[in-house]
Write an enzyme that holds these catalytic residues in place. Structure first.
Site, short mmCIF file in Angstrom:
data_model
loop_
_atom_site.label_atom_id
_atom_site.label_comp_id
_atom_site.label_asym_id
_atom_site.label_seq_id
_atom_site.Cartn_x
_atom_site.Cartn_y
_atom_site.Cartn_z
N ASP A 179 4.87 -37.94 -8.62
CA ASP A 179 4.11 -38.05 -7.38
C ASP A 179 4.55 -39.41 -6.86
OD1 ASP A 179 2.40 -38.71 -5.35
OD2 ASP A 179 0.67 -37.75 -6.25
N HIS A 180 5.50 -39.41 -5.92
CA HIS A 180 6.17 -40.68 -5.61
C HIS A 180 5.22 -41.74 -5.06
CE1 HIS A 180 6.50 -38.85 -1.58
NE2 HIS A 180 6.37 -40.10 -1.17
N HIS A 242 -1.07 -36.76 -3.46
CA HIS A 242 -1.19 -38.19 -3.14
C HIS A 242 -2.64 -38.65 -2.96
CE1 HIS A 242 2.95 -37.47 -2.60
NE2 HIS A 242 2.94 -37.18 -1.33
N1 LIG Z 1 13.61 -34.73 0.53
C1 LIG Z 1 12.48 -35.35 0.30
O1 LIG Z 1 12.14 -36.34 0.96
C2 LIG Z 1 11.56 -34.89 -0.81
C3 LIG Z 1 10.30 -35.44 -0.89
C4 LIG Z 1 9.47 -35.03 -1.92
C5 LIG Z 1 9.91 -34.10 -2.83
N2 LIG Z 1 11.13 -33.58 -2.74
C6 LIG Z 1 11.56 -32.61 -3.76
O2 LIG Z 1 12.84 -33.00 -4.25
C7 LIG Z 1 13.62 -31.86 -4.55
C8 LIG Z 1 14.93 -31.93 -3.78
O3 LIG Z 1 14.65 -31.95 -2.39
P1 LIG Z 1 15.81 -32.10 -1.31
O4 LIG Z 1 15.12 -32.28 -0.02
O5 LIG Z 1 16.79 -33.12 -1.73
O6 LIG Z 1 16.47 -30.65 -1.36
P2 LIG Z 1 17.88 -30.23 -0.77
O7 LIG Z 1 18.31 -31.13 0.32
O8 LIG Z 1 17.81 -28.77 -0.55
O9 LIG Z 1 18.84 -30.52 -1.99
C9 LIG Z 1 18.85 -29.79 -3.16
C10 LIG Z 1 20.24 -29.89 -3.74
O10 LIG Z 1 20.22 -29.23 -4.97
C11 LIG Z 1 21.54 -28.76 -5.24
N3 LIG Z 1 21.34 -27.67 -6.17
C12 LIG Z 1 20.68 -26.52 -5.97
N4 LIG Z 1 20.64 -25.80 -7.09
C13 LIG Z 1 21.26 -26.52 -8.05
C14 LIG Z 1 21.53 -26.32 -9.42
N5 LIG Z 1 21.15 -25.21 -10.04
N6 LIG Z 1 22.17 -27.30 -10.08
C15 LIG Z 1 22.55 -28.41 -9.45
N7 LIG Z 1 22.33 -28.66 -8.15
C16 LIG Z 1 21.70 -27.71 -7.47
C17 LIG Z 1 22.14 -28.42 -3.89
O11 LIG Z 1 23.43 -28.97 -3.81
P3 LIG Z 1 24.73 -28.13 -4.18
O12 LIG Z 1 24.77 -26.99 -3.20
O13 LIG Z 1 25.83 -29.08 -4.10
O14 LIG Z 1 24.52 -27.64 -5.56
C18 LIG Z 1 21.29 -29.24 -2.89
O15 LIG Z 1 22.04 -30.27 -2.31
C19 LIG Z 1 12.75 -30.65 -4.20
O16 LIG Z 1 12.10 -30.22 -5.37
C20 LIG Z 1 11.73 -31.20 -3.22
O17 LIG Z 1 10.52 -30.47 -3.27
C21 LIG Z 1 11.98 -33.95 -1.75
#
Ligand SMILES: NC(=O)c1ccc[n+]([C@@H]2O[C@H](COP(=O)([O-])OP(=O)(O)OC[C@H]3O[C@@H](n4cnc5c(N)ncnc54)[C@H](OP(=O)(O)O)[C@@H]3O)[C@@H](O)[C@H]2O)c1
Length: 492
Positions: A179-180, A242
Site C-alpha cells: 500500500d504505497h 489508503h
Molecule cells: N501505474 C501505477 O501508478 C500503479 C499504481 C498503483 C498500483 N499499480 C499496480 O502495479 C501493477 C503494474 O501496473 P502498471 O500500471 O505498471 O501496469 P502496465 O503498465 O500494464 O504494465 C504491466 C507490465 O507487465 C508486463 N507483463 C505482463 N505480464 C507479464 C508477465 N507474465 N511477466 C512479465 N511481465 C509481464 C507488461 O510488459 P511486457 O508486455 O513487456 O511483458 C507490462 O508492461 C498493477 O498490479 C497495478 O495494479 C500501479
C-alpha cells in the site's frame, strides 16, 4: 543505516507504467543516495524479446523523462551496469527454467532474490506458482522475497484465494504487500508525532476527542481510466486501502517497539476492532455520490457519467463512512472518513475535533481542532481559543501552525522507501494479510449493497465542496465535514 545483503531485484513488468514513473526512478535515486548495496543487480523480466542494449536505452529514456533537468552521469554509469533483461514469452513453457539458469550466474546476480510483481493483479498467483515450480522461492542460505502490488484481491474472497495460492509456496515473512501510502514520510510521521511527544497521548482518546475526520480528496477526475474506475469505485480504490491505513495509524495503541511485527500487530488489532457497518441501516453509516459537470480551476469539466458514456452506472466517485472502534480508547467516538474525485480541493489530512471546553462564554466559541496535514501540506496545526485584546471578555480562534516539511528537507518518493525496506527485509511499511482481510471485511458489505441498489446516485458538481446530503451519516447536528486545513476551514 541498515546493512543490506548483496541481492538481485527481479522486476516483472519493468516496461510498464509503474516501473517507468516510480520504480526505475526510485531505484536510481537510491543509488544516487548511496543506499543500494555495491553488489546489487536488477533483472527486468518482460514478455517481449529485447536486447540488453535496447533495454538500457529504454531505462535511459525513463530517467530522461523523470529528471528533465539531467542527472549525475557517474551514478548513471554505475546504475546502468546493474541492469539486465530476461524475456519470458507467455507461450514458452521453459521460460522460468531459463530464468533460473540466467539467475544462477553468481558472478552477475547475487543470490538473495527479491521479486517485484509489477504486473496485472490476475498474473500475481501464476508468477509465484511458476517461480516455485523451478525452485526459485525456496529459502536456504539466501532469502527470497516477493512484492505483490496493489490491489491484493478485489474483495475478501478473492484476497483469501490469492493468499492461499501464494502461501502454498511462500511464508508470510516472504510476502511484501504494497500500500504505497505507507511509504510516505508524512504518514510515518503520524505514529512518530503521536508517540514521540508527551502532550498528545493523554488527550488521544474518548474523554477528550469529539470526533475524527480522515480525508483524501482530489480535484482530478477519472481521466482515461473510466473502465478501470467503473469496475472499482472510490470505496474499493481508496478507502479499503489508503484511508483505512491512515485510520489505523491514527487510532492504534503504542507498539511495544518499532519492530515491524510490533507495529503491524497494533495496526491489525485496531482494524479488527472497527465495528462492522450495519447493512440494514446503511444510510446512517455510508454515503456515496458521483460528480456531475462543473468547473475545476476555472475550466469546465464533464461529469462522471458523461465521461463513462453510460448513465446507468451507480459507481461512486465520492464515498464516506462513519466508523466506530470498539475498544476502551475510542468507545463512542465517530471516525468519519471520505474520499472523492473532482472536489474543490486536493487534500489528505486527519482532522480531530476536541470536546467542548469546560469554560463556555456563550458566544458560540469554536471547539479545538488538531489537524495533521499529509498532502499537499505536511503540517500539524492546533486551533485554540484566545482572548481578543480589549475591554471585553471574548475569544477568537487562533492557530499554532507547524510545518513538518522545512526548506532543504529531502523529498523521498514512497516507492524509494518501500524498495529500500524490501532490500533491508523490513516489512513494517507493507501490509500483513490480517490487515488486508480486516479492510475487505469492513468494506465488502457496503460495496455489495451499493452495487445492488440501482437507484440514481446523488450528484455533486465538479469543483464543489462536500454534498450537503452527506450530512445523514453524522451523529450530531453540529458535526459536518471540515472543508480545509485553513483557519475557519470548519465552516462553509
Ligand atoms: N501505474 C501505477 O501508478 C500503479 C499504481 C498503483 C498500483 N499499480 C499496480 O502495479 C501493477 C503494474 O501496473 P502498471 O500500471 O505498471 O501496469 P502496465 O503498465 O500494464 O504494465 C504491466 C507490465 O507487465 C508486463 N507483463 C505482463 N505480464 C507479464 C508477465 N507474465 N511477466 C512479465 N511481465 C509481464 C507488461 O510488459 P511486457 O508486455 O513487456 O511483458 C507490462 O508492461 C498493477 O498490479 C497495478 O495494479 C500501479
Amino acid at each position: 543505516m541498515k546493512v543490506i545483503d548483496p541481492c538481485t531485484l527481479v522486476l516483472f513488468g519493468a516496461s510498464g507504467n509503474l516501473s517507468r514513473i516510480k520504480l526505475m526512478p526510485g531505484l536510481f535515486r537510491l543509488d544516487q543516495a548511496g543506499r543500494l548495496p555495491e553488489k546489487m543487480a536488477i533483472l527486468s523480466v518482460g514478455r517481449s524479446q529485447v536486447s540488453r542494449e535496447d533495454w538500457l536505452a529504454d531505462i535511459k529514456s525513463m530517467l530522461d523523462a523523470k529528471f528533465p533537468k539531467g542527472y549525475d552521469q557517474a551514478v548513471f554509469k554505475r546504475f546502468i551496469e546493474r541492469h539486465h533483461y530476461h524475456a519470458n514469452p507467455p507461450d514458452d513453457p521453459s521460460s522460468f527454467t531459463r530464468l533460473k539458469e540466467t539467475l544462477s550466474d553468481e558472478a552477475i546476480f547475487p543470490q538473495n532474490l527479491a521479486y517485484f510483481l509489477s504486473v496485472r493483479p490476475s498474473d500475481f498467483a501464476a508468477i509465484v506458482d511458476q517461480l516455485a515450480s523451478v525452485g526459485l522461492t525456496e529459502e536456504g542460505k539466501y532469502w527470497r522475497r516477493v512484492v505483490v502490488e496493489k490491489p491484493f484481491g478485489t474483495d475478501l474472497k478473492s484476497a483469501q484465494e490469492l493468499q492461499s495460492s501464494i502461501t502454498k509456496h511462500l511464508k508470510e515473512s516472504q510476502i511484501y504487500r504494497i500500500d504505497h501510502y505507507l511509504g510516505k514520510s508524512a504518514l510515518q510521521n503520524i505514529m512518530l508525532q503521536r508517540f514521540a511527544n508527551t502532550i498528545l497521548e493523554p488527550l488521544w482518546n474518548k474523554d477528550y476527542i469529539d470526533h475524527v475526520q480522515i480525508t483524501n480528496t482530489e480535484q482530478l477526475g477519472v481521466g482515461e481510466r473510466t473502465q478501470f474506475y467503473d469496475a472499482t469505485g472510490a470505496l474499493r480504490d481508496m478507502i479499503q486501502s489508503h484511508v483505512l491505513q491512515t485510520l489505523a495509524l491514527t487510532a492504534m495503541e503504542q507498539p511495544a517497539s518499532l519492530n515491524p511485527d510490533d507495529i503491524r500487530a497494533e495496526k491489525i488489532k485496531v482494524l479488527e476492532a472497527i465495528r462492522p457497518i450495519p447493512v440494514d441501516e446503511l444510510e446512517k453509516y455510508a454515503f456515496r455520490a458521483q460528480y456531475s459537470s462543473g468547473e475545476i480551476k476555472g475550466e469546465k469539466v464533464p461529469g462522471y457519467l458523461e465521461e463513462l458514456g453510460d448513465d446507468s452506472s451507480v459507481v461512486e466517485t465520492y464515498a464516506a463512512l462513519k466508523l466506530f472502534i470498539d475498544n476502551p480508547r475510542w468507545e463512542g467516538v465517530p471516525f468519519y472518513i471520505r474520499t472523492a474525485k473532482r472536489l474543490h480541493e486536493a487534500d489528505t489530512r486527519i482532522a480531530i475535533r476536541f470536546k467542548k471546553a469546560p469554560l463556555q462564554l456563550g458566544n458560540g466559541q469554536d471547539q479545538n481542532w488538531l489537524i495533521i496535514g499529509i498532502q499537499p501540506r505536511e503540517c500539524i496545526k492546533f486551533e485554540i481559543q484566545s482572548k481578543i485584546p480589549g475591554l471585553d471578555i471574548a475569544t477568537r480562534t487562533i492557530e499554532l501552525d507547524g510545518a513538518n516539511r522545512q526548506e532543504g528537507d529531502e523529498t523521498i518518493d514512497a516507492y524509494e522507501a518501500l524498495l529500500l525496506n524490501l532490500m533491508e527485509g523490513d516489512n513494517s511499511l507493507y501490509l500483513h494479510i490480517s490487515e488486508v482481510e480486516a479492510q475487505w471485511r469492513l468494506v465488502d458489505p457496503v460495496i455489495e449493497a451499493w452495487a445492488k441498489d440501482r437507484k440514481p446516485v446523488h450528484q455533486y458538481p465538479a469543483g464543489s465542496s462536500d454534498p450537503e446530503a452527506s450530512k445523514v451519516i453524522f451523529e450530531h447536528e453540529d458535526q459536518f465535514w471540515r472543508y480545509s486545513i485553513a483557519l475557519g476551514g470548519d465552516k462553509k
